[in-house]
Structure formats: C-alpha cells, structure tokens
Write a protein that holds these residues in place. Structure first.
Motif, PDB file in Angstrom:
ATOM      1  N   GLU A 176      15.326  -6.852 -15.946  1.00 13.50           N
ATOM      2  CA  GLU A 176      14.475  -6.423 -17.054  1.00 13.50           C
ATOM      3  C   GLU A 176      13.022  -6.737 -16.734  1.00 13.50           C
ATOM      4  N   GLY A 177      12.127  -6.046 -17.388  1.00 14.78           N
ATOM      5  CA  GLY A 177      10.702  -6.339 -17.265  1.00 14.78           C
ATOM      6  C   GLY A 177      10.129  -6.015 -15.903  1.00 14.78           C
ATOM      7  N   PRO A 178       9.127  -6.775 -15.467  1.00 17.10           N
ATOM      8  CA  PRO A 178       8.439  -6.455 -14.219  1.00 17.10           C
ATOM      9  C   PRO A 178       9.262  -6.752 -12.963  1.00 17.10           C
ATOM     10  N   ARG A 179      10.344  -7.469 -13.088  1.00 19.04           N
ATOM     11  CA  ARG A 179      11.186  -7.807 -11.925  1.00 19.04           C
ATOM     12  C   ARG A 179      12.388  -6.890 -11.786  1.00 19.04           C
ATOM     13  N   ARG A 180      12.287  -5.668 -12.316  1.00 19.68           N
ATOM     14  CA  ARG A 180      13.391  -4.721 -12.199  1.00 19.68           C
ATOM     15  C   ARG A 180      13.595  -4.344 -10.744  1.00 19.68           C
ATOM     16  N   SER A 181      14.831  -4.085 -10.407  1.00 16.76           N
ATOM     17  CA  SER A 181      15.112  -3.612  -9.059  1.00 16.76           C
ATOM     18  C   SER A 181      16.145  -2.498  -9.111  1.00 16.76           C
ATOM     19  N   LEU A 182      16.268  -1.835  -8.016  1.00 20.74           N
ATOM     20  CA  LEU A 182      17.151  -0.693  -7.865  1.00 20.74           C
ATOM     21  C   LEU A 182      18.149  -1.060  -6.779  1.00 20.74           C
ATOM     22  N   ARG A 183      19.436  -1.019  -7.087  1.00 22.96           N
ATOM     23  CA  ARG A 183      20.458  -1.322  -6.081  1.00 22.96           C
ATOM     24  C   ARG A 183      21.106  -0.021  -5.635  1.00 22.96           C
ATOM     25  N   LEU A 184      20.952   0.295  -4.350  1.00 20.19           N
ATOM     26  CA  LEU A 184      21.559   1.492  -3.764  1.00 20.19           C
ATOM     27  C   LEU A 184      22.843   1.089  -3.064  1.00 20.19           C
ATOM     28  N   ASN A 185      23.958   1.730  -3.429  1.00 20.45           N
ATOM     29  CA  ASN A 185      25.236   1.501  -2.765  1.00 20.45           C
ATOM     30  C   ASN A 185      25.359   2.530  -1.650  1.00 20.45           C
ATOM     31  N   LEU A 186      25.236   2.050  -0.417  1.00 17.79           N
ATOM     32  CA  LEU A 186      25.171   2.936   0.742  1.00 17.79           C
ATOM     33  C   LEU A 186      26.541   3.507   1.075  1.00 17.79           C
ATOM     34  N   SER A 240      25.152  -2.478   0.288  1.00 19.96           N
ATOM     35  CA  SER A 240      24.131  -2.112  -0.688  1.00 19.96           C
ATOM     36  C   SER A 240      22.793  -2.732  -0.291  1.00 19.96           C
ATOM     37  N   VAL A 241      21.726  -2.228  -0.928  1.00 20.59           N
ATOM     38  CA  VAL A 241      20.385  -2.743  -0.670  1.00 20.59           C
ATOM     39  C   VAL A 241      19.624  -2.760  -1.991  1.00 20.59           C
ATOM     40  N   ASP A 242      18.861  -3.827  -2.239  1.00 17.41           N
ATOM     41  CA  ASP A 242      18.047  -3.959  -3.446  1.00 17.41           C
ATOM     42  C   ASP A 242      16.592  -3.651  -3.126  1.00 17.41           C
ATOM     43  N   ILE A 243      15.961  -2.863  -4.007  1.00 18.64           N
ATOM     44  CA  ILE A 243      14.600  -2.388  -3.812  1.00 18.64           C
ATOM     45  C   ILE A 243      13.857  -2.566  -5.131  1.00 18.64           C
ATOM     46  N   PRO A 244      12.592  -2.995  -5.112  1.00 13.47           N
ATOM     47  CA  PRO A 244      11.823  -3.013  -6.365  1.00 13.47           C
ATOM     48  C   PRO A 244      11.791  -1.620  -6.987  1.00 13.47           C
ATOM     49  N   GLN A 245      11.996  -1.544  -8.300  1.00 17.26           N
ATOM     50  CA  GLN A 245      12.175  -0.270  -8.976  1.00 17.26           C
ATOM     51  C   GLN A 245      10.867   0.381  -9.389  1.00 17.26           C
ATOM     52  N   SER A 246      10.796   1.700  -9.245  1.00 12.93           N
ATOM     53  CA  SER A 246       9.728   2.533  -9.806  1.00 12.93           C
ATOM     54  C   SER A 246      10.323   3.909 -10.078  1.00 12.93           C
ATOM     55  N   ASN A 247       9.620   4.727 -10.838  1.00 14.48           N
ATOM     56  CA  ASN A 247      10.130   6.063 -11.162  1.00 14.48           C
ATOM     57  C   ASN A 247      10.254   6.938  -9.913  1.00 14.48           C
ATOM     58  N   GLU A 248       9.295   6.812  -8.999  1.00 15.31           N
ATOM     59  CA  GLU A 248       9.342   7.608  -7.771  1.00 15.31           C
ATOM     60  C   GLU A 248      10.543   7.215  -6.911  1.00 15.31           C
ATOM     61  N   LYS A 249      10.794   5.925  -6.795  1.00 14.02           N
ATOM     62  CA  LYS A 249      11.941   5.462  -6.008  1.00 14.02           C
ATOM     63  C   LYS A 249      13.257   5.856  -6.659  1.00 14.02           C
ATOM     64  N   SER A 250      13.315   5.853  -7.986  1.00 10.97           N
ATOM     65  CA  SER A 250      14.519   6.306  -8.689  1.00 10.97           C
ATOM     66  C   SER A 250      14.768   7.786  -8.414  1.00 10.97           C
ATOM     67  N   THR A 259       0.820  -1.202   0.000  1.00  5.25           N
ATOM     68  CA  THR A 259       0.000   0.000   0.000  1.00  5.25           C
ATOM     69  C   THR A 259       0.858   1.259   0.000  1.00  5.25           C
ATOM     70  N   ASP A 260       2.083   1.165   0.490  1.00  9.86           N
ATOM     71  CA  ASP A 260       2.980   2.320   0.508  1.00  9.86           C
ATOM     72  C   ASP A 260       4.393   1.892   0.109  1.00  9.86           C
ATOM     73  N   PRO A 261       4.704   1.869  -1.188  1.00 13.31           N
ATOM     74  CA  PRO A 261       6.019   1.414  -1.633  1.00 13.31           C
ATOM     75  C   PRO A 261       7.171   2.313  -1.187  1.00 13.31           C
ATOM     76  N   VAL A 262       6.924   3.612  -1.002  1.00 13.60           N
ATOM     77  CA  VAL A 262       7.984   4.509  -0.554  1.00 13.60           C
ATOM     78  C   VAL A 262       8.378   4.179   0.887  1.00 13.60           C
ATOM     79  N   ALA A 263       7.401   3.900   1.741  1.00 13.28           N
ATOM     80  CA  ALA A 263       7.703   3.507   3.120  1.00 13.28           C
ATOM     81  C   ALA A 263       8.479   2.199   3.140  1.00 13.28           C
ATOM     82  N   ASP A 264       8.154   1.273   2.228  1.00  9.89           N
ATOM     83  CA  ASP A 264       8.901   0.023   2.128  1.00  9.89           C
ATOM     84  C   ASP A 264      10.351   0.302   1.739  1.00  9.89           C
ATOM     85  N   MET A 265      10.572   1.220   0.807  1.00 16.59           N
ATOM     86  CA  MET A 265      11.931   1.585   0.402  1.00 16.59           C
ATOM     87  C   MET A 265      12.716   2.162   1.577  1.00 16.59           C
ATOM     88  N   LEU A 266      12.090   3.081   2.312  1.00 19.57           N
ATOM     89  CA  LEU A 266      12.763   3.711   3.442  1.00 19.57           C
ATOM     90  C   LEU A 266      13.085   2.693   4.531  1.00 19.57           C
TER      91      LEU A 266
END
Length: 131
Positions: A53-63, A23-33, A3-10
């Motif tokens: 690629e496709g619907p399983r894209r993720s975003l890796r943040l190097n802390l 590092s941490v992997d997060i499901p990707q979206s434009n808002e999270k990017s 229900t709140d993907p941004v809170a999940d990212m945080l």
C-alpha cells in the motif's frame, strides 16, 4: 531516483529469467502495469499482482517457462530511451523476428503490443522489444 524506471524493470526481468526465478518484484507505476498487462496478454508471463500500500507498492510478475524449463523471454531490450525517444506510425512499427517477438508501444489508447497497435491503426513510442 531512477532516471529510467522502464529500463530498470526490463533489467530486473532479464536478471530474474537468467537465474530462472519464478517471480520478480518491481516498484509499481501505471506504465509498468501496462507493460505487465501486455506481457501477460502475449503469453510471456503467467500473471502479475499489486503488493503493498502507499508509496511502497510493488508489482510481482510471475514468470513463465516452457515444459522443460526453457525461457520464454529470450531477450528483452529497451528501444526508446530518455535521451533519444523513438516514435513510429502504425504502418512503420518494426516486426521482431518476423512476427515471433513483440514490440511494446505506448499509444494514446494505452500501452499495446505492436500487433494490437497495427490492428487499431495507431502508432506511438516504441518502449521495448521482447523475443
């Protein structure tokens, strides 16, 4: 379905910093990017990359950590929630620790830090605070 993907990212970032992960992997979206771009511009993370690629894209943040392993992200909190949105004009954007932290704001010009939004003279939805 979240229900709140941004809170999940945080929460994922907060948990990774607490156990000092590189590092941490997060499901990707434009808002999270957009949030990741602001964190990189403000110096809280080294960089980020899109994985997969496709619907399983993720975003890796190097802390990022200090020279002696101290955490640069001490606290990261969600402000505007799905049940109670928080909006602010540019002159009323809150300062975090008298300017030592940042607010991440979703504006009509994209996702910006509070400093950038004040400089452009635009307000928006306050997504989160970082210190």
């Amino acid at each position: 379905m979240l229900t709140d993907p941004v809170a999940d990212m945080l929460t994922r970032i907060r948990n990774a910093v607490n156990i000092e992960r590189p590092s941490v992997d997060i499901p990707q979206s434009n808002e999270k990017s957009g949030i990741a771009q602001v964190l990189q511009r403000e110096g809280y993370i080294w960089d980020f990359e899109h994985i997969g690629e496709g619907p399983r894209r993720s975003l890796r943040l190097n802390l990022k950590y200090g020279p002696n392993g101290e955490r640069l992200i001490q606290e990261i909190n969600r402000v505007s929630k799905p049940g109670c949105r928080k909006y602010s004009r540019s002159i009323e954007l809150p300062t975090v620790l008298q300017g030592l932290g940042i607010c991440i704001v979703s504006t009509s010009h994209g996702i910006l830090s509070d400093r950038e939004a004040r400089a452009k003279g635009i307000g928006g939805e306050i997504l989160c605070t970082v210190r």
